[in-house]
Design a protein around this motif. Structure first.
Motif, PDB file in Angstrom:
ATOM      1  N   ASP A 131       0.837  -1.206   0.000  1.00 53.49           N
ATOM      2  CA  ASP A 131       0.000   0.000   0.000  1.00 53.49           C
ATOM      3  C   ASP A 131       0.868   1.250   0.000  1.00 53.49           C
ATOM      4  O   ASP A 131       0.580   2.212  -0.719  1.00 53.49           O
ATOM      5  CB  ASP A 131      -0.920  -0.011   1.214  1.00 53.49           C
ATOM      6  CG  ASP A 131      -1.716   1.271   1.343  1.00 53.49           C
ATOM      7  OD1 ASP A 131      -2.696   1.440   0.603  1.00 53.49           O
ATOM      8  OD2 ASP A 131      -1.336   2.117   2.186  1.00 53.49           O
ATOM      9  N   GLU A 134       2.335   1.668  -3.311  1.00 51.74           N
ATOM     10  CA  GLU A 134       1.288   1.719  -4.326  1.00 51.74           C
ATOM     11  C   GLU A 134       1.375   0.591  -5.348  1.00 51.74           C
ATOM     12  O   GLU A 134       1.164   0.791  -6.549  1.00 51.74           O
ATOM     13  CB  GLU A 134       1.299   3.084  -5.035  1.00 51.74           C
ATOM     14  CG  GLU A 134       1.161   4.266  -4.082  1.00 51.74           C
ATOM     15  CD  GLU A 134       1.306   5.599  -4.786  1.00 51.74           C
ATOM     16  OE1 GLU A 134       0.535   5.845  -5.732  1.00 51.74           O
ATOM     17  OE2 GLU A 134       2.204   6.374  -4.383  1.00 51.74           O
ATOM     18  N   ILE A 136      -0.673  -1.989  -6.189  1.00 45.21           N
ATOM     19  CA  ILE A 136      -2.046  -2.406  -5.933  1.00 45.21           C
ATOM     20  C   ILE A 136      -2.243  -3.895  -6.199  1.00 45.21           C
ATOM     21  O   ILE A 136      -2.976  -4.579  -5.481  1.00 45.21           O
ATOM     22  CB  ILE A 136      -3.022  -1.586  -6.799  1.00 45.21           C
ATOM     23  CG1 ILE A 136      -2.822  -0.080  -6.537  1.00 45.21           C
ATOM     24  CG2 ILE A 136      -4.459  -1.980  -6.503  1.00 45.21           C
ATOM     25  CD1 ILE A 136      -2.955   0.304  -5.087  1.00 45.21           C
ATOM     26  N   SER A 165      -5.103   4.098   5.628  1.00 41.49           N
ATOM     27  CA  SER A 165      -4.764   4.159   4.208  1.00 41.49           C
ATOM     28  C   SER A 165      -4.893   2.792   3.551  1.00 41.49           C
ATOM     29  O   SER A 165      -5.154   2.676   2.351  1.00 41.49           O
ATOM     30  CB  SER A 165      -3.338   4.683   4.019  1.00 41.49           C
ATOM     31  OG  SER A 165      -2.396   3.801   4.619  1.00 41.49           O
ATOM     32  N   SER A 168      -9.075   1.373   4.055  1.00 36.76           N
ATOM     33  CA  SER A 168     -10.107   2.118   3.329  1.00 36.76           C
ATOM     34  C   SER A 168     -10.110   1.845   1.826  1.00 36.76           C
ATOM     35  O   SER A 168     -10.990   2.318   1.113  1.00 36.76           O
ATOM     36  CB  SER A 168      -9.939   3.617   3.563  1.00 36.76           C
ATOM     37  OG  SER A 168      -8.679   4.070   3.092  1.00 36.76           O
ATOM     38  N   THR A 169      -9.142   1.084   1.323  1.00 34.20           N
ATOM     39  CA  THR A 169      -9.069   0.831  -0.118  1.00 34.20           C
ATOM     40  C   THR A 169     -10.055  -0.265  -0.522  1.00 34.20           C
ATOM     41  O   THR A 169     -10.409  -1.140   0.274  1.00 34.20           O
ATOM     42  CB  THR A 169      -7.654   0.407  -0.525  1.00 34.20           C
ATOM     43  OG1 THR A 169      -7.325  -0.835   0.129  1.00 34.20           O
ATOM     44  CG2 THR A 169      -6.640   1.462  -0.119  1.00 34.20           C
ATOM     45  N   ASP A 170     -10.469  -0.231  -1.769  1.00 31.20           N
ATOM     46  CA  ASP A 170     -11.380  -1.258  -2.290  1.00 31.20           C
ATOM     47  C   ASP A 170     -10.726  -2.641  -2.240  1.00 31.20           C
ATOM     48  O   ASP A 170     -11.406  -3.644  -2.004  1.00 31.20           O
ATOM     49  CB  ASP A 170     -11.781  -0.931  -3.725  1.00 31.20           C
ATOM     50  CG  ASP A 170     -12.667   0.302  -3.809  1.00 31.20           C
ATOM     51  OD1 ASP A 170     -13.275   0.670  -2.777  1.00 31.20           O
ATOM     52  OD2 ASP A 170     -12.743   0.908  -4.901  1.00 31.20           O
ATOM     53  N   GLU A 171      -9.426  -2.683  -2.481  1.00 29.76           N
ATOM     54  CA  GLU A 171      -8.732  -3.968  -2.498  1.00 29.76           C
ATOM     55  C   GLU A 171      -8.705  -4.628  -1.117  1.00 29.76           C
ATOM     56  O   GLU A 171      -8.777  -5.851  -1.013  1.00 29.76           O
ATOM     57  CB  GLU A 171      -7.294  -3.785  -2.996  1.00 29.76           C
ATOM     58  CG  GLU A 171      -7.169  -3.406  -4.463  1.00 29.76           C
ATOM     59  CD  GLU A 171      -7.514  -1.944  -4.709  1.00 29.76           C
ATOM     60  OE1 GLU A 171      -7.792  -1.599  -5.871  1.00 29.76           O
ATOM     61  OE2 GLU A 171      -7.510  -1.148  -3.730  1.00 29.76           O
ATOM     62  N   SER A 172      -8.607  -3.822  -0.052  1.00 23.94           N
ATOM     63  CA  SER A 172      -8.517  -4.371   1.304  1.00 23.94           C
ATOM     64  C   SER A 172      -9.873  -4.571   1.962  1.00 23.94           C
ATOM     65  O   SER A 172      -9.970  -5.205   3.013  1.00 23.94           O
ATOM     66  CB  SER A 172      -7.665  -3.446   2.189  1.00 23.94           C
ATOM     67  OG  SER A 172      -6.347  -3.364   1.714  1.00 23.94           O
TER      68      SER A 172
END
Length: 454
Positions: A131, A134, A136, A165, A168-172
């Motif tokens: 993360d 970056e 992804i 950080s 809150s990501t779509d991947e996590s």
């Protein structure tokens, strides 16, 4: 498809070029120290010399294709890019070296060493590093592998407490959702044991924000939160600060019993002005003086094991309590063949009572629906009580008394190990299970009880 295969099929395999000067145009200097730090993104400070340096040959195009961070680093986004052939410096702690190397290998290979894919701690560290830099595709890869590993209370809390950080990501998000689902299922019946005490703030919020949580009552929720605070924050000032930030969102004071609301006002773990305000709001709600928004969770009842009541007490001409016990018709029908529903506890005349509703007896006609008065704790006072109960037949009608017993001498029940009265309030079971019965008003059965202590 296995994550190892899926990534290999969708990316070029550059494993032959990793750390090979013949296929590299840049060098990364890892300045490795013993000073604890997170993986940084700035050059090493002069006043903190590294204990050793490790150089890795990389191809800037390969790294830039997988990482916006490295794309900026090798183009015009950072100081090191001003000289195309200059080495790039990254200061790290010695414990972070394996993680960063795994990340660089992933960019080249599209997968990870076997020992890393089975190591939750290594995957979490790599997830955070991916993360930060970056990458992804590596974030998604780590999440997929972590979801395949067994989850526990400890790992669920780690997933919830990932840096914002990352979480809150779509991947996590699938990983965070799995952690939330585990904790919700694990604590659905409100087990207040060691696992509950070890919850983090985010874990506590995940469990207590649920409407379908099944504690005995909201009193139990309040007591559990106080115990959690005292266990995790021995310092009172810190504890008051933490509780002040989370209690308003987690404890639904409007559904606490009047007895425990009195204790809230005297609680040393809560700010006095705050305690006064939430108790006032709760009492206004109980009196029907406020109309909260339907989405305001402070006023939404949970799926309590002990059903809340509206109660009004008086001590003249003698101590008595008027209670309104509203039950869902589906819950009453679901009590067959011998289940019971219990109200929240209330104190009167030095004793602690509750009401118990349910099916009683299994005679030729299917038994009856009854309401009992149960003494949960016997105080020093007399055990002579008056018990009156009724039901509302029409939306705006008075309560009709089915049976009235002026004096009841309470006796010990060997089965429940509690002191309880005979079943005083009874009606044929078939009249309750019929959805068109006179006592079912818009899906609810409205009961009233008056208890007097002499």
């Amino acid at each position: 498809m296995d994550p190892d295969t899926s990534h290999t099929l969708t990316t070029f395999d550059f494993d032959f070029a990793f750390d090979d000067p013949h296929f590299s145009n840049r060098v990364i200097h890892l300045h490795i120290s013993q000073t604890p730090s997170s993986i940084p993104t700035n050059p090493n400070p002069d006043n903190n010399p590294p204990s050793r340096t490790r150089s890795i040959h990389v191809n800037s195009a390969v790294l830039a294709a997988k990482s916006p961070y490295f794309h900026r680093l090798f183009s015009n986004g950072m100081l090191e890019s001003s000289i195309p052939t200059s080495p790039v410096s990254l200061p790290i702690h010695s414990s972070e070296e394996p993680t960063l190397l795994d990340l660089l290998r992933f960019i080249y290979f599209g997968n990870l060493p076997f020992h890393t894919t089975r190591n939750p701690s290594a995957l979490l560290n790599l997830l955070i590093a991916a993360d930060k830099f970056e990458v992804i595709s590596c974030v998604s890869y780590c999440v997929t592998l972590l979801l395949r590993l067994p989850i526990s209370s400890e790992s669920a809390l780690v997933y919830l407490d990932l840096p914002s950080s990352v979480s809150s990501t779509d991947e996590s998000r699938p990983l965070v959702s799995a952690a939330e689902d585990y904790l919700i299922a694990h604590h659905k019946n409100f087990d207040k044991g060691a696992d509950f005490q070890r919850l983090s703030v985010k874990g506590l919020e995940t469990v207590l924000r649920r409407d379908d949580l099944r504690p005995d009552s909201e009193d139990e929720v309040f007591d559990a939160v106080l115990e959690w605070g005292r266990f995790n924050f021995p310092d009172r000032d810190e504890r008051r600060r933490v509780l002040a930030s989370c209690v308003p969102r987690l404890v639904r004071f409007s559904h606490m019993s009047p007895e425990r609301l009195k204790d809230v006002l005297q609680c040393d773990d809560l700010d006095r002005d705050f305690a006064t305000r939430v108790v006032q709001d709760a009492l206004f709600f109980k009196a029907g003086a406020v109309s909260p928004r339907s989405d305001d969770r402070r006023f939404i009842a949970r799926d309590y094991k002990r059903k809340p009541m509206r109660m009004f007490k008086a001590d003249r001409p003698c101590e008595h309590c008027v209670m309104y016990f509203d039950l869902k018709w589906e819950e009453c029908v679901g009590l067959a063949p011998s289940g019971r529903m219990y109200s929240e506890a209330f104190r009167l005349g030095g004793h602690v009572f509750c009401l118990s509703a349910g099916r009683k007896g299994l005679d030729g006609k299917g038994g009856s629906f009854g309401l009992s008065l149960v003494m949960m704790e016997k105080g020093p006072g007399n055990d002579l009580v008056g018990f009156e109960c009724g039901v509302r037949k029409l939306p705006h009608s008075r309560f009709t008394d089915w049976k009235y017993q002026e004096h009841v001498s309470l006796s010990f029940d060997e089965v429940t190990s509690k002191i309880c009265s005979p079943d005083l309030f009874s009606v044929r079971w078939e009249s309750i299970v019929d959805p068109g019965n006179l006592y079912c008003i818009e899906g609810m059965i409205y009961l009233k009880a008056v208890v007097t202590v002499w």
